[in-house]
Design an enzyme around this catalytic site. Structure first.
Site, mmCIF file in Angstrom:
data_model
loop_
_atom_site.group_PDB
_atom_site.id
_atom_site.type_symbol
_atom_site.label_atom_id
_atom_site.label_comp_id
_atom_site.label_asym_id
_atom_site.label_seq_id
_atom_site.Cartn_x
_atom_site.Cartn_y
_atom_site.Cartn_z
ATOM 1 N N ASP A 1 8.634 -0.637 -50.928
ATOM 2 C CA ASP A 1 9.835 -0.259 -50.195
ATOM 3 C C ASP A 1 10.081 -1.348 -49.168
ATOM 4 O OD1 ASP A 1 11.869 0.770 -48.675
ATOM 5 O OD2 ASP A 1 10.970 2.763 -48.440
ATOM 6 N N TYR B 1 29.987 -3.846 -46.004
ATOM 7 C CA TYR B 1 29.085 -4.593 -46.885
ATOM 8 C C TYR B 1 29.014 -6.054 -46.463
ATOM 9 C CZ TYR B 1 27.593 -7.120 -51.071
ATOM 10 O OH TYR B 1 26.970 -7.969 -51.939
ATOM 11 N N LYS C 1 25.754 -8.095 -44.881
ATOM 12 C CA LYS C 1 25.173 -9.276 -45.529
ATOM 13 C C LYS C 1 25.222 -10.500 -44.606
ATOM 14 C CE LYS C 1 23.690 -9.423 -49.121
ATOM 15 N NZ LYS C 1 22.278 -9.181 -49.538
ATOM 16 N N THR D 1 26.428 -12.888 -50.298
ATOM 17 C CA THR D 1 27.630 -12.570 -51.053
ATOM 18 C C THR D 1 28.837 -13.373 -50.592
ATOM 19 O OG1 THR D 1 29.192 -10.764 -51.544
ATOM 20 C CG2 THR D 1 28.091 -10.680 -49.426
ATOM 21 N N ASP D 2 29.819 -13.508 -51.485
ATOM 22 C CA ASP D 2 31.091 -14.114 -51.110
ATOM 23 C C ASP D 2 31.880 -13.220 -50.154
ATOM 24 O OD1 ASP D 2 31.537 -12.171 -53.071
ATOM 25 O OD2 ASP D 2 33.069 -13.327 -54.128
#
Length: 305
Positions: A45, A133, A137, A110-111
């Site tokens: 985890d 999101y 990130k 991420t983009d």
């Protein structure tokens, strides 16, 4: 022997990374899964900082690839604390353990850290995420680079690849609606025709990550931030048309020219990949060939919508 820990090895990208490393390198690969470890997998985890530190201390990897994350924008929007636990706090824990034990870390981003208004985005362009999101990130990127000076953020766009369920990618998740729309008398399936995406094949990303790991093994690790992306711009409507062609069905699709998602999404976050291209890295499989292979392999195993 060079040793690589792949955290999040049971996911879409993690499986591709493990498969690439097992097939193409003599390295020792230690994959982890969140709940169900197999004969070759450890259960970890990643949100448990003590467990992460104990794992890194026990395994003593030379490099860690962190592929575990909460990637669903709607889930992040509704439960930002849970998203932060995976996308920020866990990244910091892995980076701290890696620093303590001398391991290089690659973390996937991420983009969506960009707002999609001025593509293509270079690695030094200013991020401006539009949703929870993207914010989580971006904070994860900052946590990694603040905690370790021997680390790399690898930003990626929309991913697709070999799957164990249609839901695993926003690309293959379109298949049930595409098939249903091809049934006699069926209504047209609405598909977003507003946002431009750059679907990127997970085996190609795994190839890039292997090349980055080779640099690490040679003592010349790439650090800070890099980006990799497919080079075929498509809306979801475009993707759905090409999936229908690959499936050989006459789909009835309805192009939606304005965004309909409750969670805000950027319009075009095309990532500039020139840093890795300048280093001579990279591979891009044409979308039509890649998606046909993904669909054929999945349906060959008896998958049903």
């Amino acid at each position: 022997m060079f040793k690589v820990a792949v955290i999040g090895a049971s996911g879409l990208l993690g499986r591709a990374i493990v498969r690439e490393l097992a097939a193409e390198t003599p390295w020792q690969v230690v994959p982890t899964a969140f709940r169900h470890g197999g004969p070759q997998q450890s259960v970890l985890d990643v949100r448990d900082a003590q467990a992460v530190n104990a794992f890194v201390e026990r395994e003593a990897p030379d490099a860690i690839v962190l592929a575990a994350a909460e990637r669903r924008p709607d889930v992040c929007e509704h439960d930002p604390a849970a998203a932060r636990a995976l996308n920020v706090d866990a990244v910091r824990s892995v980076a701290a353990a890696a620093r303590q034990h001398g391991a290089w870390v690659l973390s996937i981003s991420t983009d969506y850290v960009f707002d999609g208004t001025q593509p293509p985005y270079r690695i030094d362009d200013t991020p401006n995420p539009l949703n929870a999101y993207g914010r989580s990130k971006l904070e994860g990127e900052q946590a990694l680079l603040e905690t370790s000076d021997n680390a790399l953020v690898l930003r990626l766009p929309l991913l697709y690849g070999p799957i164990i369920g249609w839901h695993e990618s926003a690309v293959t998740s379109l298949v049930p609606a595409i098939r249903a729309s091809a049934e006699p008398g069926a209504q047209a399936a609405p598909m977003d025709a507003w946002a431009t995406r750059y679907p990127t094949f997970t085996p190609d990303v795994a190839f890039v990550i292997r090349e980055l790991l080779l640099r690490c093994a040679d003592g010349t690790p790439v650090r800070d931030i890099a980006q990799w992306s497919g080079d075929e711009p498509m809306t979801k409507y475009d993707i759905a048309e090409r999936i229908a062609q690959a499936l050989g069905v006459e789909a009835h699709l309805l192009a939606q020219p304005t965004p309909t998602d409750a969670t805000p999404r950027p319009r075009n976050c095309h990532l500039d990949s020139s840093r890795l291209e300048t280093l001579g890295m990279g591979r891009r499989t044409p979308f039509d060939a890649a998606i046909r292979g993904v669909l054929n392999a999945f349906m060959k195993d008896g998958a049903q919508c």
